[in-house]
Design an enzyme around this catalytic site. Structure first.
Site, PDB file in Angstrom:
ATOM      1  N   GLU A  78       5.559   1.250  -6.024  1.00 12.89           N
ATOM      2  CA  GLU A  78       4.427   2.086  -5.318  1.00 12.89           C
ATOM      3  C   GLU A  78       5.001   3.680  -5.362  1.00 12.89           C
ATOM      4  OE1 GLU A  78       1.638  -0.760  -2.601  1.00 12.89           O
ATOM      5  OE2 GLU A  78       3.379   0.363  -1.456  1.00 12.89           O
ATOM      6  N   GLU A 102      -0.461  -6.646  -6.146  1.00 12.87           N
ATOM      7  CA  GLU A 102      -0.418  -6.877  -4.746  1.00 12.87           C
ATOM      8  C   GLU A 102      -1.906  -6.990  -4.272  1.00 12.87           C
ATOM      9  OE1 GLU A 102       1.765  -4.526  -2.114  1.00 12.87           O
ATOM     10  OE2 GLU A 102       3.584  -4.786  -3.180  1.00 12.87           O
TER      11      GLU A 102
END
Length: 582
Positions: free
Chosen positions: A157, A233
């Site tokens: 991320e 995710e």
């Protein structure tokens, strides 16, 4: 040897391969239960398991590496392979994961000027030295070397954090130079801003999100250069922080539909398949307008509960998976039972102040020193000084202090300050007749922030000064209290009600069963079973009971120790057979 490739799709030995994966963090589950969780993953129809690798656990002190017990990643991956599951590894230095400091070691902050997650050479040097140990362990597990690992992630991320493309290229180069041959991926939020900052050539961009699959995949598709679409995710729930008012739960019907859409359009890794537990002091925190430390449970409203129980979400997901892939029959081979061991009365207690010499050795300095500068990463630290010139204490401020302070003068509680309360001068009333008077400040590291710019300001304890009645007060003794040595406690020493103290309980067990420690009536602290740190408790909830996996229970006599910082000690605890996470 097999071959895994990415072109317009994922291909295993030249044949299209749909990734149906679930996240299980080996470091959040006792190793005796790894096989059970992996069997249940396969029984739901998944073909892959995904896990992060936490740097701070594998290198808890600079140059000291651990890869055994709950950190034996080779064993975890080996069990997955025995069950016919493939593996996705995410070995980046930073993992987020609602984990302490996002997986970065706290000792990084011992160095003045440390900068994180960018091309800052002192940071990169530590990564290289860690990778020199880590990658010889995990590269032989790759699918083209006979193992089950099909993908590895470069960073995590990063588009949410920064835009140093040179840093991303450096991370990729470190991995390739150390023998990574399987395809690489990045994972970012499903927005243009995140994806544009976080992707890099030579790694497939993937998305992290929990809803609006079709819309999210449309954005992601702009960055994959014709490659496959994957949600790395798929957030099926959310995490809890202390004081959030109740356990976070996702919308099951919407989640089921999103999973169906993902398998229709691309590939998925379910986050979390099982969340597990933030044992010890390993919970992370977030900080937006205020500090929000995560609870000990990482239940996450996951597909399996914190203790590995099959949920309605599991059953519904299995129905969806069955529409897209065969769901095998899997025999579950681990005998797991719950047991209520009953109420336990406190058998002994000893005060923290009376125990300092057993648990710690003081460091003296003119100025207060933060944890990291004292080679301490987690737990508590006590600052002690003598008040010789002060007539009393009327005003107090702690500068550069994180996260929570219990303040005492002459052994009497004066104030408890948390988070933003530490930013201001407060008025107190602490009078004393004789001098020098003793002042103690017990600081707790509540879990370093694991996301965003505040990560670089996470030194714990007191990094600045203590201001009394308007002037800076000098000459301190510091007692590091990581509490990794509670076996040294001497319960024959003194105790005073209402002050920080340790409480001892015992119980006999004929069988090793899962149980939960109900801490009703207690205030704040942490709990240990046979020396193992089960995690934190706090009366504000939402978590009301701490999970104890059966393998931690010994046949015969067991010892529980509670460290209670706020002086709330009803004298008993209960071991029950049901969780209560709010």
């Amino acid at each position: 040897m097999s071959r895994f490739e990415i072109t317009d799709n994922f291909y295993l030995d030249g044949k299209p391969f749909r990734i149906i994966s679930g996240a299980i963090h080996y470091f959040r589950v006792v190793p005796e239960y790894w096989r059970d969780r992996l069997e249940k993953l396969k029984a739901m129809g998944a073909n892959t398991v995904e896990t992060y690798i936490p740097w701070n656990m594998h290198e808890p002190k600079k140059g000291e590496f651990h890869f055994d017990g709950i950190l034996d990643i080779r064993k975890f991956v080996g069990i997955a392979q025995e069950l016919g599951l493939y593996v996705i590894l995410r070995p980046s230095p930073y993992i987020c994961a609602e984990w302490e400091f996002g997986g970065l070691p706290g000792w990084l902050l011992k160095e003045d000027g440390m900068r994180l997650r960018g091309c800052y050479e002192p940071f990169l040097k530590h990564i290289r030295e860690y990778y020199d140990v880590l990658f010889p362990i995990i590269t032989p597990l790759q699918i083209d070397q006979g193992g089950p690992v099909i993908l590895m992630q470069v960073e995590n991320e990063y588009g949410y954090y920064g835009d140093d493309t040179a840093y991303l290229e450096t991370m990729k180069g470190y991995m390739i130079d150390r023998g990574v041959t399987v395809p690489l991926v990045t994972s970012d939020g499903p927005m243009d801003e995140s994806l544009s900052c976080g992707h890099l050539p030579g790694a497939l961009p993937t998305g992290n999100f929990g809803s609006r699959t079709k819309e999210r995949f449309q954005v992601l598709q702009k960055y994959t250069d014709g490659g496959p679409l994957m949600c790395t995710e798929f957030w099926v729930g959310w995490f809890d922080h202390w004081g959030n008012g109740g356990h976070m739960r996702g919308n099951l019907e919407e989640s089921v539909q999103d999973l169906d859409d993902m398998l229709e359009l691309g590939h998925v890794n379910i986050y979390m398949f099982e969340g597990g537990t933030n044992f010890g002091f390993m919970n992370g925190s977030n900080y937006y307008d205020e500090l929000t430390p995560d609870v000990t449970s990482y239940d996450y409203d996951a597909v399996l509960s914190e203790d590995g129980q099959i949920t309605e979400k599991y059953r519904r997901y299995r129905e969806v998976v069955a529409k897209h892939a065969p769901v095998p029959e899997v025999e579950l081979t681990t005998d797991i039972r719950r047991k209520a061991y009953g109420k336990l009365a406190c058998e002994a207690k000893v005060g923290l102040f009376e125990s300092l010499s057993d648990l710690s050795a003081p460091v003296k300095n003119t100025f207060p020193i933060c944890m990291e500068k004292l080679d301490q990463n987690y737990g508590y630290i006590l600052y002690r000084t003598s008040l010789e010139r002060e007539q009393n204490v009327e005003k107090l401020r702690l500068w550069g202090a994180n996260d929570r302070a219990n303040i005492f003068v002459e052994g009497k509680p004066v104030a408890t300050l948390y988070d933003r309360e530490l930013l201001n001068e407060i008025e107190v009333k602490a009078e004393f007749e004789s001098r020098p008077a003793r002042m103690d400040i017990l600081m707790e590291n509540m879990g370093r922030v694991n996301f965003g710019p505040r990560m670089e300001s996470q030194r714990k304890g007191i990094a600045g000064c203590v201001q009394l009645n308007g002037h800076m007060h000098y000459n301190w003794e510091m007692y590091p209290l990581p509490l990794d040595n509670v076996s040294k406690l001497d319960f024959t020493k003194g105790y005073e009600e209402g002050l920080p103290a340790f409480y001892r309980f015992t119980f006999e067990a004929e069988e090793q069963c899962d149980t939960w420690l109900d801490f009703a009536g207690w205030g704040k602290g942490c709990a240990f079973l046979n020396g193992f740190n089960l995690g934190r408790y706090w009366e504000i909830g939402p978590q009301k009971r701490l999970y104890i996996p059966g393998p931690l229970v010994k046949k015969g006599k067991n010892e529980i120790i509670l460290f209670e910082t706020d002086g709330k000690a009803p004298g008993e605890i209960t071991l029950t057979d049901e969780p209560d996470i709010g």
